[in-house]
Design a protein around this motif. Structure first.
Motif, PDB file in Angstrom:
ATOM      1  N   SER A 186       1.309   6.862   7.417  1.00 55.55           N
ATOM      2  CA  SER A 186       0.220   6.398   6.571  1.00 55.55           C
ATOM      3  C   SER A 186      -1.040   6.353   7.431  1.00 55.55           C
ATOM      4  N   GLU A 225      -6.338   3.513   3.929  1.00 57.26           N
ATOM      5  CA  GLU A 225      -6.085   2.586   2.828  1.00 57.26           C
ATOM      6  C   GLU A 225      -6.052   3.297   1.470  1.00 57.26           C
ATOM      7  N   THR A 256       0.846  -1.201   0.000  1.00 60.60           N
ATOM      8  CA  THR A 256       0.000   0.000   0.000  1.00 60.60           C
ATOM      9  C   THR A 256       0.880   1.249   0.000  1.00 60.60           C
TER      10      THR A 256
END
Ligand code: GDP
Length: 295
Positions: A273, A276, A114
């Motif tokens: 992060s 998603e 990701t």
């Protein structure tokens, strides 16, 4: 993010505000509460102890006892210590090599694939680069497909070699491909395991030695607390990486990894992060994180 830590620090610092006269005992009690809040947030005990010792010394040295606003002064001292603990300033990535090679390492499930997509997207959108993604997780075809899907979403090509189980070869071929197709950044997503094992470490070490990356970034799940710090150390011993990426900060993480990693491995956190989606990536600013923790 860090809700419990925020509440506890707020309570500790609130208790010392609005008092008529502050004593050394009040300062010591506040410092103890701060230490407990940090340890509860999974900050390494020694790190928490050293930090609160410095807070106590500064509080006494800066005359918190005679201050008209002791709560504010203590908050400022704690804030500055948290900023220092997290490395002081923002450290970006080095894009000076042509092409720049970025190796992504970490355990399976940490968010490597990701992040690889997010980084490519960031470099394309914000830094006007022409990145190439490279799928080197040769044991999990699903990971290769996942990278292809992400590449498709952000309009970045993904280099793969079906059937080739040699990540060193794939990386070297990908670099040649990138050079002849004028890609200026190459992001290599590697295979991870569920836990540290020698085979994985040897493999990533081999890729690292072969491609000599400009930057090696270690990706770690912030939800894993002290384990995150131990894994960060194990990977650093092998790769001597350039920076850390903390993932899943949008979840109910306690904060220990964000606060401790820097001082344990002496490498900066470069990105965080927070979801998603491909846009859910931020540069890591210690100052902003400290502001957030102190509410
Ligand atoms: P890898 O095995 O290290 O490549 O990990 P993946 O990139 O496949 O991520 C594992 C899971 O975590 C996937 O379901 C991702 O969608 C999810 N994930 C990755 N980063 C984040 C994040 O920052 N926040 C949240 N909530 N989920 C994330």
């Amino acid at each position: 993010m860090f809700n419990s830590l925020q509440d506890k620090l707020d309570k500790a610092l609130h208790n010392i505000s609005g008092r008529g006269k502050i004593t050394e005992i009040n300062v010591a009690e506040t410092v103890k509460e701060i230490r407990r809040a940090l340890v509860d947030a999974d900050v390494n005990y020694k790190v928490a102890k050293d930090l609160t010792k410095r807070v106590q010394d500064k509080a006494i040295g800066q005359n918190v006892l005679t201050s008209l606003t002791p709560g504010q002064l203590m908050t400022k001292i704690v804030h500055d210590e948290l900023v220092d603990l997290m490395g002081g300033s923002q450290e970006g990535i080095n894009l000076s090599d042509k092409p720049t090679i970025i190796l992504i390492a970490g355990l399976q499930g940490s968010g490597k694939t990701t992040f690889s997509g997010k980084l490519a997207n960031y470099l394309k959108q914000k830094r006007s680069k022409k990145p190439l993604l490279v799928a080197c997780d040769v044991y999990r075809p699903a990971a290769i497909d996942q990278l292809k899907v992400l590449g498709g979403q952000i309009g970045v090509p993904v280099y793969t070699e079906e059937g080739n189980l040699n990540p060193v070869q794939i990386s070297e071929n990908a670099i040649n491909f990138a050079k002849s197709n004028s890609h200026d950044v190459i992001i290599i997503d590697t295979a991870g395991r569920l836990a540290i094992d020698q085979e994985m470490m040897n493999e990533i070490r081999n890729v690292h030695q072969a491609v000599k990356p400009t930057e090696t970034l270690f990706v770690v799940d912030s939800m894993t607390g002290q384990d995150a710090v131990n894994t960060a150390k194990a990977f650093n011993d092998v790769l001597n990486y350039n920076g850390v990426v903390l993932t899943k900060l949008d979840g109910d993480t306690r904060g220990g990894a964000a606060l401790t990693i820097r001082s344990v491995v002496e490498k900066p956190i470069k990105f965080i992060s927070t979801g998603e989606k491909m846009e859910a990536l931020d540069l890591f600013y210690p100052e902003r994180m400290a502001d957030r923790i102190l509410g």
